[in-house]
Design a protein around this motif. Structure first.
Motif, PDB file in Angstrom:
ATOM      1  N   LYS A 148       0.820  -1.207   0.000  1.00 23.25           N
ATOM      2  CA  LYS A 148       0.000   0.000   0.000  1.00 23.25           C
ATOM      3  C   LYS A 148       0.858   1.264   0.000  1.00 23.25           C
ATOM      4  CE  LYS A 148      -4.098  -2.202   1.532  1.00 23.25           C
ATOM      5  NZ  LYS A 148      -5.219  -2.249   2.463  1.00 23.25           N
ATOM      6  N   GLN A 149       0.198   2.389  -0.280  1.00 23.46           N
ATOM      7  CA  GLN A 149       0.911   3.662  -0.366  1.00 23.46           C
ATOM      8  C   GLN A 149       1.646   3.948   0.944  1.00 23.46           C
ATOM      9  OE1 GLN A 149      -1.435   7.316  -0.369  1.00 23.46           O
ATOM     10  NE2 GLN A 149      -0.324   8.016  -2.174  1.00 23.46           N
ATOM     11  N   LEU A 164      -9.586  14.980  -3.690  1.00 20.20           N
ATOM     12  CA  LEU A 164      -8.659  13.928  -3.280  1.00 20.20           C
ATOM     13  C   LEU A 164      -9.311  12.615  -3.693  1.00 20.20           C
ATOM     14  CD1 LEU A 164      -6.016  13.390  -1.539  1.00 20.20           C
ATOM     15  CD2 LEU A 164      -7.587  12.798   0.294  1.00 20.20           C
ATOM     16  N   GLY A 214      -9.858  11.925   4.327  1.00 25.13           N
ATOM     17  CA  GLY A 214     -10.173  12.474   3.016  1.00 25.13           C
ATOM     18  C   GLY A 214     -10.398  13.963   3.003  1.00 25.13           C
ATOM     19  N   GLY A 228      -6.613  14.154   6.986  1.00 26.51           N
ATOM     20  CA  GLY A 228      -5.553  13.418   6.290  1.00 26.51           C
ATOM     21  C   GLY A 228      -6.070  12.269   5.453  1.00 26.51           C
ATOM     22  N   LYS A 249      -3.336   3.334   5.799  1.00 24.49           N
ATOM     23  CA  LYS A 249      -3.487   2.241   4.829  1.00 24.49           C
ATOM     24  C   LYS A 249      -3.182   0.887   5.476  1.00 24.49           C
ATOM     25  CE  LYS A 249      -4.374   5.514   1.991  1.00 24.49           C
ATOM     26  NZ  LYS A 249      -5.793   5.920   1.899  1.00 24.49           N
ATOM     27  N   CYS A 266      -9.047   8.481  -3.316  1.00 21.95           N
ATOM     28  CA  CYS A 266      -8.419   7.433  -2.514  1.00 21.95           C
ATOM     29  C   CYS A 266      -9.004   6.078  -2.902  1.00 21.95           C
ATOM     30  CB  CYS A 266      -8.675   7.638  -1.023  1.00 21.95           C
ATOM     31  SG  CYS A 266      -7.941   9.148  -0.326  1.00 21.95           S
ATOM     32  N   ASN A 267      -8.223   5.031  -2.659  1.00 21.26           N
ATOM     33  CA  ASN A 267      -8.765   3.674  -2.610  1.00 21.26           C
ATOM     34  C   ASN A 267      -8.254   3.088  -1.298  1.00 21.26           C
ATOM     35  OD1 ASN A 267      -6.117   2.926  -3.057  1.00 21.26           O
ATOM     36  ND2 ASN A 267      -6.450   2.117  -5.110  1.00 21.26           N
ATOM     37  N   ASP A 268      -8.341   1.788  -1.117  1.00 15.94           N
ATOM     38  CA  ASP A 268      -7.880   1.212   0.156  1.00 15.94           C
ATOM     39  C   ASP A 268      -6.381   1.378   0.355  1.00 15.94           C
ATOM     40  OD1 ASP A 268     -10.236   0.488   1.189  1.00 15.94           O
ATOM     41  OD2 ASP A 268     -10.140  -1.625   0.590  1.00 15.94           O
ATOM     42  N   GLY A 269      -5.655   1.543  -0.738  1.00 13.06           N
ATOM     43  CA  GLY A 269      -4.206   1.539  -0.635  1.00 13.06           C
ATOM     44  C   GLY A 269      -3.517   2.874  -0.747  1.00 13.06           C
ATOM     45  N   ALA A 270      -4.192   3.900  -1.268  1.00 15.62           N
ATOM     46  CA  ALA A 270      -3.493   5.165  -1.517  1.00 15.62           C
ATOM     47  C   ALA A 270      -4.463   6.336  -1.631  1.00 15.62           C
ATOM     48  CB  ALA A 270      -2.673   5.063  -2.798  1.00 15.62           C
ATOM     49  N   CYS A 271      -3.923   7.545  -1.515  1.00 14.86           N
ATOM     50  CA  CYS A 271      -4.676   8.775  -1.771  1.00 14.86           C
ATOM     51  C   CYS A 271      -3.853   9.651  -2.706  1.00 14.86           C
ATOM     52  CB  CYS A 271      -4.926   9.561  -0.493  1.00 14.86           C
ATOM     53  SG  CYS A 271      -6.032   8.745   0.663  1.00 14.86           S
ATOM     54  N   ILE A 272      -4.506  10.243  -3.687  1.00 21.63           N
ATOM     55  CA  ILE A 272      -3.818  11.099  -4.649  1.00 21.63           C
ATOM     56  C   ILE A 272      -4.649  12.365  -4.868  1.00 21.63           C
ATOM     57  CG2 ILE A 272      -3.107  11.244  -7.091  1.00 21.63           C
ATOM     58  CD1 ILE A 272      -2.358   8.289  -6.864  1.00 21.63           C
TER      59      ILE A 272
END
Lengths: 194, 277
Positions: free
Chosen positions: A95-96, B130, B65, A189, A193, B132-138
């Motif tokens: 994950k990120q 913003l 978020g 924020g 993750k 996001c998914n479960d793994g990242a935010c962009i």
């Protein structure tokens, strides 16, 4: 047999305690490896003020506080005042924000992180014990091991310059031994993750 | 089927390669007409198409978020710009929840041309979001604009899309229903009363909190009719961040069980409560 039962009961209560990060209560215990592979425990820092900072260097909200130099400056200032600063990554593998320990040490250096330790909470145990919700999410533990702050780094993700400095005001109060004005507030924020 | 999957896989790969910091969404601006008469109103919508697997955020983003927001650059004399947010969906992960959107989202917004409008006008906006998914935010940001010419309205092919979108955004029904909030130690009792006898049955019984930090976003808010009384009630937990007494609450309510409202009377509604004194 009796001692096993005792241990089991103690274990069960320990688990319950670990899930109750609450202002005014003893901070949940933790035992996590830092980026050099050394184990870091809450009990290592008896008598010191401790800051917990949840990090994800890929999260835009975190990026802002590192690229502006705000977080490195806070880390430098307060570790200079005998505060223990722990940066924690609870990102799961893939994950990120996830890096292995060696890469995390490298990235922390690039980001000019000045924390006492960066902890690798890849399985999320510590994050869940504290109910760390976002990055950045800040906690303060006082000299008596009591959780005294759970909240945001500041009041405004758009403009740190004019934001209410919720976290550093709280930390100044804890160091001075006075009451924290706003001990629990909603941090902004990216979701942690896990 | 196989080729379909392959194409999809290719699409995903391409997206990953070219879309590093685009916020995983594309935004454009559609108008019911390319023309507008002086002093008349013009219905438009901001359209956001979000990459599969990602979501963006509602006015109350939930536990993490960031609200999708817009800044207008309007020529002088143009008024409007109150962006209408459609009802969100809840995306939960563990004990946390996001309130937001997936797929294609339309945010209707209406403008009024100045009384002396002639020639052409370019309306501009900057949209920030913003994803996001479960793994990242962009994060994402886009500069968009539309050009409007003075003249009688001539409905475009987008007029129907905008009209549908307007039917899915909450309608202010504070003149028909009264929302009341009774605060208890750890919970809130929400009540809805009709304000006059002509009010139809409340079918919009599933609610989302537009005000942040009052009700935890993970909590489902479902109103049930109070037996033998002309009112609806829901008991919900209080947000852990509601430390002081709660002063206001805005809810949007939808008819449960459906994406698109089945009938016009099933359009989502909004109700607001403010503590007196």
């Amino acid at each position: 047999m009796k001692s096993i039962i005792h241990a089991t009961i103690a274990g069960a209560f320990g688990l319950i305690a670990a899930h109750a990060a609450e202002i005014g209560k003893p901070a949940p215990e933790f035992s996590e490896k830092n980026t050099s592979g050394e184990t870091v425990n809450l009990t290592d820092f008896k008598g010191k003020v401790i800051v917990l900072e949840w990090v994800n260097y890929g999260c835009p909200f975190v990026k802002k506080h590192y690229s502006s130099g705000n977080l490195p400056k806070l880390q430098e200032t307060y570790t200079g005042k005998d505060v223990v600063w722990l940066t924690i990554s609870s990102a799961a593998e893939g994950k990120q924000g996830y890096y292995d320990a060696a890469k995390m040490a490298e990235v922390s250096k690039e980001q000019k992180n000045k924390a006492s330790h960066t902890l690798m909470d890849t399985d999320g145990t510590m994050g869940k014990a504290y109910d760390a919700k976002v990055t950045p999410h800040m906690f303060i533990i006082n000299k008596d091991g009591v959780l005294v702050y759970d909240g945001a780094i500041d009041s405004d993700p758009k403009d740190p310059a004019t934001a209410d400095k919720l976290f550093s005001n709280a930390l100044d109060a804890v160091i001075a031994g006075t009451a924290v004005q706003n001990p629990k507030n909603k941090p902004y924020g990216c979701g942690v993750k896990y | 089927m196989m080729s379909c999957l392959r194409f999809f896989a290719l699409f995903l790969t391409m997206g990953a390669a070219s879309a590093a910091e685009n916020g995983r969404a594309r935004v454009d601006w559609i108008s019911e007409s390319p023309t507008c008469e002086a002093g008349k109103s013009l219905r438009t919508a901001i359209r956001m198409v979000i990459d599969p697997g990602w979501h963006t955020y509602w006015i109350n983003p939930g536990d993490a978020g960031m609200k999708t927001s817009i800044e207008w650059k309007l020529p002088s004399g143009w008024v409007g710009g109150a962006l209408e947010y459609p009802v969100p969906e809840r995306y939960s992960s563990g004990e946390m929840a996001a309130l937001g959107y997936k797929g294609t989202v339309l945010f209707p917004v209406t403008f009024t041309a100045p009384p002396e409008f002639s020639g052409t006008a370019r309306l501009g906006a900057t949209v920030s979001w913003l994803a996001c998914n479960d793994g990242a935010c962009i994060p994402g940001e886009a500069e968009i604009s539309i050009e409007i010419q003075a003249g009688p309205a001539s409905l475009s092919s987008d007029a129907g899309i905008i009209s549908d979108a307007r039917g899915k955004t909450p309608l202010d029904r504070n003149s028909d229903f009264k929302l009341e909030v009774a605060e208890q130690a750890k919970s809130l009792v929400l009540k809805i009363h009709p304000l006059h006898s002509a009010v139809p049955e409340l079918v919009q019984t599933l609610a989302f909190p537009a005000s942040p930090d009052v009700i935890p976003p993970i909590a489902e808010i479902r109103f049930v009719r109070v037996p033998d009384a002309d009112s609806w009630e829901a008991t919900v937990p209080k947000s852990e961040y509601a430390t002081e007494s709660i002063r206001e609450l805005q809810l949007v309510l939808v008819a449960p069980g459906s994406g698109a409202p089945a009938k016009a009377t099933h359009q989502p509604i909004s109700l607001a409560w403010r503590k007196s004194h």
